[in-house]
Design a protein around this motif. Sequence first.
Motif, short mmCIF file in Angstrom:
data_model
loop_
_atom_site.label_atom_id
_atom_site.label_comp_id
_atom_site.label_asym_id
_atom_site.label_seq_id
_atom_site.Cartn_x
_atom_site.Cartn_y
_atom_site.Cartn_z
N PRO A 84 1.08 -1.07 0.04
CA PRO A 84 0.19 0.13 -0.27
C PRO A 84 0.72 1.24 0.66
O PRO A 84 1.62 1.13 0.83
N ASP A 85 0.68 2.78 -0.78
CA ASP A 85 0.85 3.61 -0.52
C ASP A 85 2.54 3.77 -1.10
O ASP A 85 3.01 4.01 -0.51
N CYS A 86 2.30 3.23 -2.20
CA CYS A 86 3.50 2.93 -3.34
C CYS A 86 4.50 2.16 -2.45
O CYS A 86 6.32 2.83 -2.33
N THR A 87 4.43 1.31 -1.67
CA THR A 87 5.37 0.79 -0.98
C THR A 87 5.99 -0.63 -1.79
O THR A 87 5.22 -0.99 -2.29
N GLY A 88 6.67 -1.56 -1.18
CA GLY A 88 7.14 -3.10 -1.67
C GLY A 88 7.63 -3.15 -2.45
O GLY A 88 8.68 -1.90 -3.24
N LEU A 89 7.69 -3.53 -3.37
CA LEU A 89 8.57 -4.45 -5.29
C LEU A 89 7.60 -2.99 -6.10
O LEU A 89 6.30 -2.81 -5.65
N GLN A 90 8.67 -2.72 -7.16
CA GLN A 90 7.32 -1.72 -8.17
C GLN A 90 8.32 -2.78 -9.18
O GLN A 90 8.73 -2.88 -9.55
N GLN A 91 7.30 -2.28 -9.73
CA GLN A 91 6.95 -2.97 -11.54
C GLN A 91 6.80 -2.05 -12.63
O GLN A 91 5.32 -1.32 -12.69
N ASN A 92 7.92 -1.42 -13.11
CA ASN A 92 6.75 -0.57 -14.71
C ASN A 92 5.40 -1.31 -15.17
O ASN A 92 6.68 -2.20 -15.73
N LEU A 93 4.25 -0.62 -15.40
CA LEU A 93 4.42 -1.51 -16.48
C LEU A 93 3.96 -1.12 -17.80
O LEU A 93 2.83 -1.96 -18.27
N GLY A 94 3.96 0.25 -17.63
CA GLY A 94 3.89 0.32 -19.03
C GLY A 94 2.66 1.74 -19.58
O GLY A 94 2.29 1.65 -18.53
N THR A 95 2.14 0.91 -20.45
CA THR A 95 0.78 1.71 -20.82
C THR A 95 -0.04 0.98 -21.02
O THR A 95 -1.39 1.27 -21.86
N PHE A 96 -0.22 0.21 -21.56
CA PHE A 96 -0.94 -1.37 -22.17
C PHE A 96 -0.34 -2.63 -21.41
O PHE A 96 0.49 -3.06 -21.59
N ARG A 97 -1.42 -3.36 -20.35
CA ARG A 97 -1.44 -4.51 -19.93
C ARG A 97 -1.55 -5.34 -19.25
O ARG A 97 -2.71 -4.55 -18.87
N THR A 98 -1.80 -6.12 -19.28
CA THR A 98 -2.53 -7.01 -18.04
C THR A 98 -1.62 -7.74 -16.86
O THR A 98 -0.31 -7.95 -16.89
N PHE A 99 -2.17 -8.38 -15.94
CA PHE A 99 -1.46 -8.56 -14.63
C PHE A 99 -2.72 -9.55 -13.81
O PHE A 99 -3.66 -9.26 -14.13
N THR A 100 -2.45 -10.38 -12.83
CA THR A 100 -2.58 -11.03 -11.95
C THR A 100 -3.84 -9.82 -11.54
O THR A 100 -3.10 -9.33 -10.70
N PRO A 101 -5.32 -10.38 -10.77
CA PRO A 101 -5.57 -9.20 -9.82
C PRO A 101 -5.24 -9.81 -8.48
O PRO A 101 -5.02 -11.09 -8.20
N GLY A 102 -4.69 -8.52 -7.86
CA GLY A 102 -4.66 -8.81 -6.08
C GLY A 102 -2.92 -8.93 -6.07
O GLY A 102 -3.07 -8.81 -5.21
N LYS A 103 -2.29 -8.73 -7.71
CA LYS A 103 -1.18 -8.62 -7.53
C LYS A 103 -0.52 -7.12 -7.01
O LYS A 103 0.81 -7.10 -6.01
N TYR A 104 -1.12 -6.00 -7.34
CA TYR A 104 -0.33 -5.16 -7.21
C TYR A 104 -1.12 -3.86 -6.44
O TYR A 104 -2.81 -4.24 -6.79
N ARG A 105 -0.85 -3.81 -5.29
CA ARG A 105 -2.21 -2.85 -4.33
C ARG A 105 -1.83 -0.78 -4.25
O ARG A 105 -3.04 -0.98 -4.17
N SER A 106 -0.95 -0.78 -5.16
CA SER A 106 -1.47 0.43 -5.50
C SER A 106 0.10 1.29 -6.94
O SER A 106 0.30 -0.18 -7.37
N PHE A 107 -0.16 2.54 -7.33
CA PHE A 107 0.30 2.50 -8.15
C PHE A 107 0.88 4.02 -8.44
O PHE A 107 0.16 4.87 -7.33
N ARG A 108 1.12 4.35 -9.47
CA ARG A 108 1.58 5.54 -9.65
C ARG A 108 1.74 5.83 -11.34
O ARG A 108 2.62 4.72 -11.58
N ALA A 109 0.73 6.90 -12.04
CA ALA A 109 1.23 6.56 -13.13
C ALA A 109 1.73 8.09 -13.34
O ALA A 109 1.43 9.17 -12.83
N PHE A 110 2.07 8.59 -14.64
CA PHE A 110 3.11 9.72 -14.90
C PHE A 110 2.63 10.67 -15.93
O PHE A 110 2.08 9.38 -17.33
N SER A 111 1.85 11.53 -16.66
CA SER A 111 1.97 11.86 -17.93
C SER A 111 2.60 12.69 -18.97
O SER A 111 3.60 13.26 -17.93
N PHE A 112 2.63 13.01 -20.31
CA PHE A 112 3.48 14.19 -21.09
C PHE A 112 3.34 15.70 -20.02
O PHE A 112 2.33 15.87 -20.12
#
Length: 112
Positions: A84-112
């Motif tokens: 939670p709160d952008c802690t733990g292991l970080q994975q850059n997902l890009g901008t089009f991605r599928t992943f296992t539900p529940g694997k990640y709890r928080s995120f940061r997204a950046f725009s141009f």
Amino acid sequence: MDKRIRTVAGMTVAGIVAMAGLQAQPAQAAVVVPESGLTVFEGTFAEILLHVARPDGSCLALPPSAGSLTGERIVSQVSAFTGPDCTGLQQNLGTFRTFTPGKYRSFRAFSF
């Protein structure tokens, strides 16, 4: 010969009933993806759970059933975190991605 005709007739009727049943299924509505921003979906692009119109790098909670995302036009990167709160292991997902539900709890997204 009579038994063979009944078997073929029975299989034909079963096939017709199966096809009618398939056609009776309601059509799934298409998901409309916003033209800009980050959209998080349940499962594999099934239903929109969250939309961030202009990501600014803020840490946000990821819905537990989220399983895919798409970043349109202005999104440059999405980083997901196992804690939670952008802690733990970080994975850059890009901008089009599928992943296992529940694997990640928080995120940061950046725009141009």
